[in-house]
Design a protein around this motif. Structure first.
Motif, mmCIF file in Angstrom:
data_model
loop_
_atom_site.group_PDB
_atom_site.id
_atom_site.type_symbol
_atom_site.label_atom_id
_atom_site.label_comp_id
_atom_site.label_asym_id
_atom_site.label_seq_id
_atom_site.Cartn_x
_atom_site.Cartn_y
_atom_site.Cartn_z
ATOM 1 N N ALA A 10 -5.135 -2.816 -10.782
ATOM 2 C CA ALA A 10 -3.857 -2.318 -11.283
ATOM 3 C C ALA A 10 -3.307 -1.220 -10.379
ATOM 4 O O ALA A 10 -2.101 -1.176 -10.086
ATOM 5 C CB ALA A 10 -4.028 -1.800 -12.715
ATOM 6 N N VAL A 11 -4.173 -0.335 -9.926
ATOM 7 C CA VAL A 11 -3.738 0.723 -9.006
ATOM 8 C C VAL A 11 -3.259 0.116 -7.693
ATOM 9 O O VAL A 11 -2.240 0.533 -7.118
ATOM 10 C CB VAL A 11 -4.888 1.717 -8.761
ATOM 11 C CG1 VAL A 11 -4.485 2.760 -7.723
ATOM 12 C CG2 VAL A 11 -5.294 2.402 -10.057
ATOM 13 N N SER B 115 0.124 -1.416 -8.137
ATOM 14 C CA SER B 115 1.141 -0.376 -8.273
ATOM 15 C C SER B 115 1.517 0.210 -6.916
ATOM 16 O O SER B 115 2.708 0.409 -6.615
ATOM 17 C CB SER B 115 0.630 0.734 -9.194
ATOM 18 O OG SER B 115 0.335 0.223 -10.478
ATOM 19 N N SER C 268 3.437 -2.318 -4.848
ATOM 20 C CA SER C 268 4.811 -2.404 -5.353
ATOM 21 C C SER C 268 5.649 -1.225 -4.871
ATOM 22 O O SER C 268 6.820 -1.381 -4.506
ATOM 23 C CB SER C 268 4.805 -2.452 -6.886
ATOM 24 O OG SER C 268 4.072 -3.566 -7.360
ATOM 25 N N LEU C 269 5.054 -0.037 -4.857
ATOM 26 C CA LEU C 269 5.763 1.140 -4.366
ATOM 27 C C LEU C 269 6.115 0.995 -2.893
ATOM 28 O O LEU C 269 7.228 1.330 -2.467
ATOM 29 C CB LEU C 269 4.904 2.389 -4.592
ATOM 30 C CG LEU C 269 5.473 3.699 -4.026
ATOM 31 C CD1 LEU C 269 6.796 4.046 -4.692
ATOM 32 C CD2 LEU C 269 4.460 4.840 -4.205
#
Length: 532
Positions: free
Chosen positions: A2-3, A6, A9-10
């Motif tokens: 998940a990290v 994220s 995506s950033l």
């Protein structure tokens, strides 16, 4: 995972909005401001260190004040001239009278227990144990505990023989096949609750130590004027086979880099970190946190963060060093660093819910110095490169990774060498710093690989022993044990010179050694489960 998603995506968002340069400059500015904050602490502490030396060579204080604690916000306590002078004198015997400060002995040396966890360490274990039993000059009671962790070489036999030579000083613990779960942490947990010392020193089997280092580390941990929340001390590490090749020289530079910045981080109230070898603990903090975590690959980093979460501080002894062998091949280095990086990542995942117990200065240090370069950069560097090709944009790490981090590394390595080897020619220190920067760049390759592995595959507890160089003949194994500072050197080959040894350019001892565990595999059950 998940990290990872994220952060990817950033990175994609930053590239899609064509703000990579601004984002990269913002990251560089944040880390640069914090680094400048550390460097100002470096200048002030260096000034104090140069001005406040007493006749014994230990840091002393202006008359009327003694330091309490290790951070910039720590309090100072008014004391008399006599008290300040006595706080830097040698410890007396534990049987003698001594005043106390915050429940700590002032001039009385506390009982001390050495613990050496050994698995297949026949080449070096005898040398270390003999030195600890015969040569350590400590003004109070101390004993030595050695753990034979299911070795399949002659380590157990060597330790049993040494037990006969030192029946009162040495205690041997053998762990069989059914008891070897938890790796090095499991071996330490099997012993430390049984020790007699109120202070525990943990050494690798290849460690090279000196009596002065031991006394100064214990004094820093328990001496007068030390804040009552100090629970552990890490001694600066050095590589004593640094002249073997590029890999060992790079590790030596990396260690002075770590010593330089860790000293400054602690001076600013940041996180002090343990490094596995040369660790000194008060026994009570170990009891409070539940011992060593047997479900981690890096017992030292895991213990560091748990001590801080429980309110204990970790100090750093930079004036003395504990020697160890650096790995000599790229394959061994890769395996070692992959384990280290996974352990670094694991502590963030395991203890993030408890970070609210850290102080503001510790959280700042954890985010800016640890998470930003070690985790975020490692996870974002590959997606950033791919997005730069797709969107035809500069990389986010154009400034941070290609300009700023090399300069930061160069500064840390050069100043680290200047502190530990001030008499070395400037050009030599510059060369070591340049090669050290090149060596440290290997983390940019290890980070993405391990991050991807941890995101896609389940956790697997497996410890791999770092291979040693051959130690030579049995006569060489029985050579007199050398202290780390300005010692002798032999790399991995014997020397036929008059004393059988040679000195390297750096002045550290070169000899055989290595990491602790060989092919540790997780047992069916854990003897100790650690909970916050």
């Amino acid at each position: 995972l998940a990290v990872y998603i994220s952060i990817v995506s950033l990175v994609v968002l930053v590239h899609a909005t064509r703000t990579t340069l601004w984002f990269g400059l913002a990251l560089t500015l944040v880390h640069g401001l914090y680094l400048g904050y550390l460097l100002t602490a470096s200048l002030s502490s260096e000034k104090k260190r140069s001005l406040l030396k007493n006749r014994r060579g230990h840091a002393s204080l202006p008359l009327g004040k003694c330091v309490v604690g290790g951070g910039e916000d720590d309090e100072e306590e008014e004391t008399s001239e006599e008290e300040c002078t006595s706080s830097n004198d040698e410890y007396t015997s534990s049987e003698e009278e001594g005043c106390s400060h915050n429940g700590r002995p002032a001039s009385t040396a506390p009982p001390l227990s050495f613990i050496v966890a050994a698995k297949n360490e026949e080449d070096v274990i005898e040398k270390l144990v003999k030195f600890l039993c015969e040569e350590i000059d400590y003004p109070s009671f101390y004993d030595v505990w050695a753990v034979d962790d299911n070795s399949n070489d002659s380590t157990g036999e060597i330790l049993d023989k040494l037990k006969k030579d030192y029946p009162e000083k040495l205690t041997i613990v053998h762990r069989g096949p059914k008891e070897t779960g938890g790796g090095k942490s499991g071996a330490l947990n099997a012993v430390w609750p049984q020790t007699s010392g109120s202070v525990i020193c943990i050494l690798d089997a290849d460690a090279q130590v000196s009596s002065k280092m031991v006394r100064n580390a214990v004094r820093l941990l328990t001496g007068r004027g030390i804040e009552s929340t100090v629970g552990a001390v890490q001694v600066r590490k050095s590589v004593y086979n640094s002249q073997t090749n590029f890999w060992t020289q790079g590790q030596a530079s990396e260690m002075v880099f770590d010593a330089y910045y860790q000293s400054q981080r602690i001076a600013r109230g940041g996180l002090g970190e343990l490094r596995g070898n040369g660790m000194f603990f008060l026994k009570s903090p170990l009891q409070e946190v539940g011992g060593f975590n047997e479900e981690t690959l890096t017992d030292d980093l895991d213990m560091s963060i748990r001590l801080h979460i429980h309110g204990w501080k970790v100090l750093f002894l930079a004036d003395e060093a504990v020697g160890e062998e650096g790995v000599t091949t790229l394959k061994a280095l890769w395996n070692q660093r992959c384990r280290w990086f996974e352990g670094t990542w694991q502590r963030f995942l395991d203890y993030a819910p408890h970070f609210n117990k850290l102080s503001v200065s510790q959280l700042l240090d954890l985010f800016v110095y640890c998470w930003l370069p070690q985790i975020f950069a490692a996870m974002a560097v590959v997606p950033d490169f791919v997005c730069s090709l797709v969107f035809r944009q500069p990389t986010i790490f154009l400034f941070l990774g290609m300009i700023y981090f090399p300069l930061m590394s160069f500064w840390g390595i050069y100043n680290g060498w200047s502190r530990t080897n001030p008499d070395t020619p400037i050009l030599q220190r510059i060369w070591w710093a340049c090669t050290g920067v090149l060596f440290i760049s290997h983390w940019f390759f290890i980070g993405p690989v391990i991050t991807t592995k941890m995101s896609l595959f389940p956790k697997r507890m497996h410890w791999i022993k770092t291979p040693r160089c051959e130690s030579g003949s049995s006569d060489n194994k029985k050579e007199q044990y050398n202290t780390v500072e300005m010692g002798s050197a032999s790399d991995c080959e014997t020397d036929d010179s008059e004393d059988g040894k040679k000195k390297n350019d750096i002045g550290f001892v070169d000899d055989v050694g290595g990491d602790h565990s060989e092919s540790y595999s997780k047992g069916e059950s854990l003897s100790t489960r650690v909970e916050i």
